[in-house]
Design a protein around this motif. Structure first.
Motif, mmCIF file in Angstrom:
data_model
loop_
_atom_site.group_PDB
_atom_site.id
_atom_site.type_symbol
_atom_site.label_atom_id
_atom_site.label_comp_id
_atom_site.label_asym_id
_atom_site.label_seq_id
_atom_site.Cartn_x
_atom_site.Cartn_y
_atom_site.Cartn_z
ATOM 1 N N THR A 46 -5.631 1.348 1.616
ATOM 2 C CA THR A 46 -3.987 1.870 2.185
ATOM 3 C C THR A 46 -3.722 0.659 3.040
ATOM 4 O O THR A 46 -2.694 -0.053 3.040
ATOM 5 N N GLU A 98 0.396 6.213 -0.649
ATOM 6 C CA GLU A 98 -0.506 7.273 -0.886
ATOM 7 C C GLU A 98 0.223 8.777 -0.652
ATOM 8 O O GLU A 98 1.015 8.679 0.219
ATOM 9 N N ASP A 149 -0.682 3.207 -4.769
ATOM 10 C CA ASP A 149 -1.869 3.626 -3.724
ATOM 11 C C ASP A 149 -2.152 5.136 -4.295
ATOM 12 O O ASP A 149 -1.437 6.030 -4.021
ATOM 13 N N GLU A 150 -3.286 5.155 -4.988
ATOM 14 C CA GLU A 150 -3.832 6.457 -5.454
ATOM 15 C C GLU A 150 -2.720 7.097 -6.380
ATOM 16 O O GLU A 150 -2.782 8.333 -5.782
#
Ligand SMILES: Nc1ncnc2c1ncn2[C@@H]1O[C@H](COP(=O)(O)OP(=O)(O)O)[C@@H](O)[C@H]1O
Ligand SMILES: [Mg+2]
Lengths: 259, 312
Positions: free
Chosen positions: B41, B81, B157-158
């Motif tokens: 991140t 995220e 992000d994820e």
């Protein structure tokens, strides 16, 4: 310009998507209406008695509707604003920080300045709606009496500057924390301090006392409520607004809070 | 398209990135793989100009992230995220806002939004408030806002965290469809995700890059294709003993899916660089057991990851 407008529009929409704006505006109108009714009722009672007893009229010297209704009205409105504006400003940055949306907002191709001005002016728009609704009171006065229109107009100009100052300080407080309650409390506390600081002016020495009463928001509002527009007062408010907007911008730019 | 050079980042005095270097070619999907707290991140926030790095260089789409952040931001789509989104606004309003603010021309906004809602299967919820949506839909709104200006670079992000298996499959499919024209960085701590969607993997741990390669090469590099799955019908104890006795075999483990006697599955691992392929079958056949299956077994990215990290 377009970015600023888009943020302004979005913020304004979200004010009215939640109950916050409605509740604040309603409470504001109830409170100001109550104070207005009180001073108006007192004024008409005394005027009525004065028609019966001319001696009384001389004694109290209260028969000027501008002095006894209009001026207290603006005084009251400005105090109630002090209580209400922090509730309007508290969410502006705190909410975005808490929910993390600030990460998306600030990675869009916008400048911090556009974000700040969009939010500032959207809050000013809500403020303007709120203030415009109070126009009912002077209209009633004009219908039922003969108040001077000058002080009413300058009073509103004054309220505008006071409101903008409150909003700028409120936004600053909101940029400091992700907790809305803390943001509102800090804004309220600071505003109250700026409001009351002139009270200690008489206790302080000559120079220091002058400085304190210059800093105080109250001192600069009195003229407007009396019907006097002094550029010095306007300069004060512009300085105040610029200072807090500038500080907010510094907070936004400071990369520290971002991690 | 993306070049990252010796990036470092301090949080106070905590060293989150310790000199990260990698690059992504145009049109490539890069998997950014690492356990929680590895610095994924942090790296992505630097690339999206959310905050600056402490040291090092990063260029995205030809622009330096420190010197021309606005130019960089115009060219990226970012899905942070946990997908932070405004709750008190409808999907369509939000996407129009995002389109406008990301510089889609006024007259193209409606079209862009319709198109991206179509692409991300959001048309049904266009007039719903984002706060009312399920996690899977919110994820798609997040992806839609990233895509709405048709950016050259996507930073995700994820993107599948917190979704249920069906939603995960949908999102992966969506991401795969996005490939081609776009350059994509996708971070994850779930290993199969990378082998399914990415052409290249950067493995990061504790703020350092520990490997860069294709998922296939990484597999080969770590294990040297020397693991076999053998299915044999014979007495378990004896089978294990015989397999272990083969020249070059390092380890034999039994998979306990069958009873103790009869058919059993065994994983046979060779000492590095030793070819044992030819030696297994004769031993079994000589003993008179039935050889039901013999095939090389690929190491999963999980295994690779554990090996790489523990080697450090
Ligand atoms: N704002 C912050 N302040 C202090 N430490 C942080 C902050 N953000 C992340 N960290 C720390 O930096 C390390 C890397 O975090 P992060 O980049 O979020 O990892 P990942 O995304 O790979 O899980 C972690 O150990 C995390 O605790
Ligand atoms: Mg992370």
């Amino acid at each position: 310009m377009r970015n600023f407008y888009l943020i302004f529009k979005k913020e304004l929409k979200s004010y009215f998507a939640s109950p916050i704006a409605y509740v604040v505006i309603t409470m504001f109108l109830i409170l100001t209406g109550y104070f207005f009714y009180n001073s108006f009722a007192l004024f008409s009672t005394i005027s009525f008695q004065a028609t019966v007893n001319p001696m009384l009229a001389k004694q109290v010297g209260l028969l000027n509707i501008t002095e006894s209704v209009v001026r207290p009205l603006f005084g009251n409105i400005s105090v109630i604003l002090l209580l209400m504006v922090p509730l309007l400003t508290m969410r502006l940055f705190s909410e975005e920080k808490k929910s993390g949306t600030i990460e998306l907002l600030l990675t869009y191709p916008v400048t911090d300045m556009q974000v700040l001005l969009g939010k500032f002016l959207s809050c000013m728009a809500v403020f303007a709606i709120m203030i415009a609704l109070t126009a009912l009171y002077p209209v009633l006065l004009i219908v039922f009496g003969q108040p001077e229109t000058g002080p009413i107009l300058t009073g509103y100009i004054g309220l505008f500057f006071v409101g903008a100052s409150f909003v700028s300080l409120g936004i600053f407080a909101s940029s400091l924390t992700e907790n809305q309650i803390i943001a509102a409390t800090v804004a309220f506390g600071l505003l109250l301090l700026f409001w009351m600081i002139s009270f200690s002016a008489s206790l302080a020495g000559q120079t220091f006392g002058d400085i304190l009463s210059y800093i105080s928001i109250t001192t600069h509002f009195e003229g407007f409520a009396k019907g006097v527009v002094d550029t010095e007062d306007i300069v004060y408010y512009l300085l105040f607004i610029t200072l807090f907007l500038f500080l907010t911008l510094r907070i936004l730019e400071s990369k520290k809070w971002r991690g | 398209m993306i070049e990252v050079e010796n990036l470092t980042k301090y949080y106070g005095n905590y060293y989150a990135l310790k000199g990260v270097t990698f690059s992504v070619a145009k049109g490539e999907i890069l998997g950014f793989l690492g356990p929680n707290g590895a610095g994924k991140t942090t790296t992505m926030r630097i690339l999206t100009c959310f905050f600056p790095a402490t040291g090092g260089k990063a260029r995205v789409a030809g622009f330096d992230v420190f010197e021309e952040p606005l130019e960089v931001r115009k060219r990226i789509g970012y899905l942070p995220e946990n997908v932070p989104l405004y709750k008190d606004i409808t999907v369509e309003d939000y996407l129009e806002f995002a389109a406008g603010i990301k510089g889609v021309a006024r007259r193209d906004v409606k079209n862009a939004v319709t198109k991206v809602m179509d692409e991300c299967v959001l048309t049904d919820v266009a007039y719903k408030f984002i706060g009312e949506l399920s996690k899977g839909y919110r994820q798609r709104v997040g992806l839609a806002q990233a895509l709405v200006n048709d950016p050259e670079v996507l930073i995700l992000d994820e993107p599948t965290i917190g979704l249920d298996p069906r939603q995960i499959i949908e999102i992966r499919k969506l991401i795969k469809n996005l490939a081609g024209r776009r350059t994509i960085i996708l971070s994850t701590h779930i290993l199969p995700e990378v082998s399914m969607t990415c052409q290249r993997v950067v493995i990061i741990n504790e703020g350092k890059v520990i490997a860069v390669d294709t998922p296939q090469n990484l597999t080969a590099k770590v294990q040297g294709a020397s693991r076999f799955l053998v299915k044999i019908d014979g007495p378990s104890q004896d089978v294990m003993k015989e397999l272990r006795a083969i020249n070059g075999v390092e380890r034999v483990t039994r998979r306990d899916e069958y009873g103790n006697n009869g058919v059993g599955e065994y994983v046979v691992e060779a000492i590095k660089d030793r070819d044992i392929k030819r030696n297994i079958a004769p031993v079994i056949v000589n003993k008179g057991w039935a050889l039901l299956e013999l095939r090389p077994q690929e190491m999963s990215l999980e295994d690779i990851f554990v090996k790489l990290v523990t080697k450090e």
